[in-house]
Design a protein around this motif. Structure first.
Motif, PDB file in Angstrom:
ATOM      1  N   THR A 129       0.563  55.037  -3.842  1.00 34.33           N
ATOM      2  CA  THR A 129      -0.855  54.821  -3.605  1.00 34.33           C
ATOM      3  C   THR A 129      -1.645  54.759  -2.502  1.00 34.33           C
ATOM      4  N   LEU A 130      -0.907  54.690  -1.490  1.00 38.89           N
ATOM      5  CA  LEU A 130      -2.268  54.840  -0.474  1.00 38.89           C
ATOM      6  C   LEU A 130      -2.938  56.423  -0.438  1.00 38.89           C
ATOM      7  N   ARG A 131      -1.983  57.387  -1.360  1.00 38.84           N
ATOM      8  CA  ARG A 131      -3.435  58.729  -1.404  1.00 38.84           C
ATOM      9  C   ARG A 131      -4.074  58.286  -2.352  1.00 38.84           C
ATOM     10  N   GLN A 132      -3.571  57.293  -3.360  1.00 44.00           N
ATOM     11  CA  GLN A 132      -4.747  57.215  -4.154  1.00 44.00           C
ATOM     12  C   GLN A 132      -5.900  56.281  -3.586  1.00 44.00           C
ATOM     13  N   LEU A 133      -5.867  55.532  -2.579  1.00 42.47           N
ATOM     14  CA  LEU A 133      -6.654  54.987  -1.813  1.00 42.47           C
ATOM     15  C   LEU A 133      -7.355  55.455  -1.275  1.00 42.47           C
ATOM     16  N   LEU A 134      -7.108  56.351  -0.656  1.00 40.00           N
ATOM     17  CA  LEU A 134      -7.831  56.368  -0.147  1.00 40.00           C
ATOM     18  C   LEU A 134      -8.906  58.304  -0.603  1.00 40.00           C
ATOM     19  N   GLY A 135      -8.407  58.528  -1.846  1.00 40.17           N
ATOM     20  CA  GLY A 135      -9.606  58.830  -3.000  1.00 40.17           C
ATOM     21  C   GLY A 135      -9.379  60.146  -3.003  1.00 40.17           C
ATOM     22  N   PRO A 136      -9.807  60.637  -3.860  1.00 38.48           N
ATOM     23  CA  PRO A 136      -9.451  61.836  -4.976  1.00 38.48           C
ATOM     24  C   PRO A 136      -8.746  62.935  -4.102  1.00 38.48           C
ATOM     25  N   ASP A 137      -9.848  63.202  -2.576  1.00 34.65           N
ATOM     26  CA  ASP A 137      -9.498  65.138  -1.725  1.00 34.65           C
ATOM     27  C   ASP A 137      -8.577  63.783  -1.515  1.00 34.65           C
ATOM     28  N   ALA A 138      -8.092  62.879  -0.890  1.00 32.88           N
ATOM     29  CA  ALA A 138      -6.514  62.610  -0.344  1.00 32.88           C
ATOM     30  C   ALA A 138      -5.163  64.131  -1.469  1.00 32.88           C
ATOM     31  N   TYR A 139      -5.914  64.586  -2.508  1.00 34.59           N
ATOM     32  CA  TYR A 139      -4.117  65.357  -3.480  1.00 34.59           C
ATOM     33  C   TYR A 139      -5.108  66.615  -2.737  1.00 34.59           C
ATOM     34  N   ARG A 140      -5.935  67.439  -1.745  1.00 34.85           N
ATOM     35  CA  ARG A 140      -6.614  68.720  -1.593  1.00 34.85           C
ATOM     36  C   ARG A 140      -5.507  69.275  -1.060  1.00 34.85           C
ATOM     37  N   LYS A 141      -5.312  70.453  -1.047  1.00 40.17           N
ATOM     38  CA  LYS A 141      -4.331  71.459  -0.212  1.00 40.17           C
ATOM     39  C   LYS A 141      -4.762  71.992   1.416  1.00 40.17           C
ATOM     40  N   ALA A 142      -6.106  71.752   0.876  1.00 39.31           N
ATOM     41  CA  ALA A 142      -7.273  71.643   2.753  1.00 39.31           C
ATOM     42  C   ALA A 142      -7.832  70.993   2.625  1.00 39.31           C
ATOM     43  N   PRO A 143      -8.407  70.971   4.438  1.00 41.82           N
ATOM     44  CA  PRO A 143      -9.654  69.560   3.830  1.00 41.82           C
ATOM     45  C   PRO A 143     -10.841  70.219   3.951  1.00 41.82           C
ATOM     46  N   LEU A 144     -11.704  68.760   3.165  1.00 43.63           N
ATOM     47  CA  LEU A 144     -12.977  69.724   3.465  1.00 43.63           C
ATOM     48  C   LEU A 144     -13.992  69.436   4.010  1.00 43.63           C
ATOM     49  N   PRO A 145     -14.636  70.343   4.544  1.00 42.05           N
ATOM     50  CA  PRO A 145     -15.316  70.145   5.898  1.00 42.05           C
ATOM     51  C   PRO A 145     -16.647  68.428   4.895  1.00 42.05           C
ATOM     52  N   GLY A 146     -16.979  67.776   6.623  1.00 43.95           N
ATOM     53  CA  GLY A 146     -17.488  66.583   6.618  1.00 43.95           C
ATOM     54  C   GLY A 146     -16.780  65.129   6.338  1.00 43.95           C
ATOM     55  N   ARG A 147     -15.973  65.684   5.404  1.00 43.89           N
ATOM     56  CA  ARG A 147     -14.834  64.760   5.346  1.00 43.89           C
ATOM     57  C   ARG A 147     -14.863  63.269   5.873  1.00 43.89           C
ATOM     58  N   THR A 148     -14.884  62.191   6.171  1.00 43.34           N
ATOM     59  CA  THR A 148     -14.393  61.450   6.592  1.00 43.34           C
ATOM     60  C   THR A 148     -13.012  60.402   5.533  1.00 43.34           C
TER      61      THR A 148
END
Length: 569
Positions: A129-148
């Motif tokens: 549930t925590l991952r879902q609340l953080l948004g879709p990018d929380a499911y990626r395997k590497a951080p995307l630039p500029g994300r808060t």
């Protein structure tokens, strides 16, 4: 709220306040939560770039706001603290921890995140549930630039409705390599599903290494070609198809699943669906009526007439198979063993003098009695070793031992009869949750099979028939969706057939039961808009709402469409 499955209780802040994470939040794990903390660091850390160091002394709070406090995620286990989530409406007996023990509570406020589980499993589901609340990018395997990263202020109290929330994956008709199985375990866990039923053997392939019987994989794990499409199709794929899991592969799969609170139920089919085994060891077949030495692993779909001979030697052979299987699937993580027991043609037994003599010696009721004799033998054999047999609803024919459970696939009838007789049941009626069935009418649907079962149809599935008495309803362990892979030749096809309908199924088996006629598909469909983005981040090749993409179609490959609505069950 765009959570899927919908939680039992969610109270979002009316003012829309959000907790803003700083660049390096801390993680505080209480006793028993160390495993959850490791997973959170590994999975959430990969998407966000956070290292999530252990919390130090000092107050927690919104560090990004410049208050000098530190943003924290706190994990703990406390059954008393989450008891208000309540148990599910059906028993979790035998399917792992009961629904109440899978409860969790999640709070986001100015001090950060506090997540408490009634058990390690409950804590794990709260992390989803925590991952879902953080948004879709929380499911990626590497951080995307500029994300808060931020979370809405919310209080959630949640627990599953059922203890058995599963997917049956047929890896016998088309083999799914080990990495694909591990991927599907992750996808189940992300949807709070906790059972993976692996259909490991069939006429078209044997997928588990058995060391004392090496020809099961040397011969039985591959076929020379495969029909392309339904069995009425004139098309063939002449590429040999095969593969199997080594014993260490299966140990890895079981351990990987257990870390994610998913139980793996292995299926070895007897006495039908056995041509691959007979091709490997011809003495297993009815040699007085068939030249079994000439048999090969079946390259077609449907139900083969070649079934196991009803002999003591065959029983001893399969006892050897199950002995090795039980070592691979320990009782503490896989208490159930599935023996199939379905779709066993009786023609060879009727023609076999040896089989007819066996009928007389055993004093059973004809050929149907032989099938029941097979099932009851392994029911007792497994029970003596601390396991529980489960089989398709045909195992009810001829009587069933008290401890056996039933997978009700031919509608609700078998499940109702089993539950009223005191047997535990997993509901998986083909009319509702067979995911190989087509998702829409029309010529663009790839390899259309059987009835149309839309996303909404699956969402409206009810696992507990209203005619069950309260005592019988308590025997419904839960439900599972079944994905038979005759026309799913690769991961892309499996993804297309399974998703997004598995998300609808997940909500049916997790979320509270609504009043009759009040399951709100409109709400679910609205939440799916955000969930499609999660599936995109996970790399799932789902069926888009508007229909198949060009590369998802299979023009000219025949299916087996059936017009009209499925029969009532």
């Amino acid at each position: 709220m765009d959570l899927i499955p919908a939680p039992r209780l969610a109270d979002f802040h009316e003012g829309g306040l959000r907790f803003e994470f700083g660049p390096e939040p801390e993680l505080c794990a209480g006793p028993g939560a160390e495993g959850a903390a490791r997973r959170l660091r590994r999975e959430l850390g990969a998407a966000t770039g956070w290292s999530l160091p252990a919390a130090g002394p000092g107050p927690a709070g919104a560090g990004a706001a410049g208050t000098g406090t530190v943003a924290r995620i706190r994990l703990g286990i406390d059954p008393a603290a989450v008891g208000g989530a309540g148990p599910g409406s059906a028993s979790g007996s035998g399917a792992g921890p009961g629904p109440a023990s899978e409860a969790y509570a999640l709070t986001v406020d100015a001090t950060g995140v506090e997540l408490t589980g009634a058990s390690e499993a409950g804590l794990f589901w709260g992390i989803q549930t925590l991952r879902q609340l953080l948004g879709p990018d929380a499911y990626r395997k590497a951080p995307l630039p500029g994300r808060t990263w931020s979370l809405p202020y919310v209080r959630i109290a949640d627990a599953p409705r059922f203890g058995w929330r599963g997917l049956m994956l047929d890896v016998a008709r088309h083999f799914m390599p080990k990495d694909g199985v591990l991927r599907y375990i992750d996808l189940l866990a992300a949807h709070k599903l906790n059972v993976l039923h692996l259909h490991l053997t069939d006429d078209q392939g044997w997928r588990v290494e058995i060391k004392r019987y090496p020809r099961l994989t040397e011969v039985g794990s591959w076929r020379a070609r495969s029909r392309r499409g339904h069995r009425a199709s004139p098309l063939w794929d002449e590429t040999p198809h095969g593969g199997y899991y080594t014993q260490d592969d299966l140990r890895e799969i079981v351990a990987y699943a257990a870390e994610r609170h998913v139980r793996v139920v292995p299926e070895i089919d007897v006495p039908g669906h056995s041509q691959a085994a007979i091709a490997a060891y011809p003495e297993l077949g009815n040699t007085d009526v068939v030249d079994t030495a000439a048999l090969e692993v079946w390259d077609d779909w449907g139900v083969s007439e070649n079934v196991l001979a009803p002999t003591e030697a065959v029983l001893r052979f399969y006892e050897g198979v199950f002995e090795e299987l039980l070592e691979l699937f320990p009782a503490e993580v896989s208490p159930f063993v599935h023996v199939g027991g379905d779709e066993c043609p009786k023609g060879q037994w009727k023609a076999s003098g040896a089989a007819q003599e066996r009928v007389r010696d055993l004093g059973v009721d004809g050929e149907d009695g032989l099938q029941s004799w097979f099932v009851r033998h392994f029911d007792s054999w497994l029970a003596e070793r601390g396991r529980r047999l489960i089989g398709w609803d045909e195992i009810l024919e001829g009587g069933l031992a008290p401890g056996a459970a039933v997978s009700s696939w031919r509608g609700y009838g078998g499940g109702i009869a089993a539950a009223e007789a005191g047997h535990d049941v997993v509901m998986c009626p083909e009319q509702h949750v067979y995911l190989d069935y087509r998702q829409a009418p029309g010529p663009e649907e790839p390899v259309p099979i059987a009835y149309v079962r839309t996303l909404e149809d699956v969402y409206r599935f009810e696992p507990v028939p209203p005619e069950l008495s309260p005592e019988a309803a308590a025997h419904v362990l839960g439900a599972q969706a079944n994905a038979w892979t005759e026309v799913m030749e690769d991961q892309g096809r499996v993804d297309y057939q399974v998703f997004p309908r598995l998300a609808a199924f997940a909500e049916v088996v997790w979320s509270p039961q609504p009043p009759p006629g009040e399951r709100d598909f409109g709400s679910f469909e609205g939440r799916m808009a955000a969930h499609y983005a999660r599936l995109d981040a996970l790399g799932v090749g789902y069926r888009p709402p508007g229909g198949p993409l060009p590369w998802q179609r299979r023009p000219g490959v025949l299916g087996r469409p059936i017009e009209g609505a499925p029969p009532k069950v």
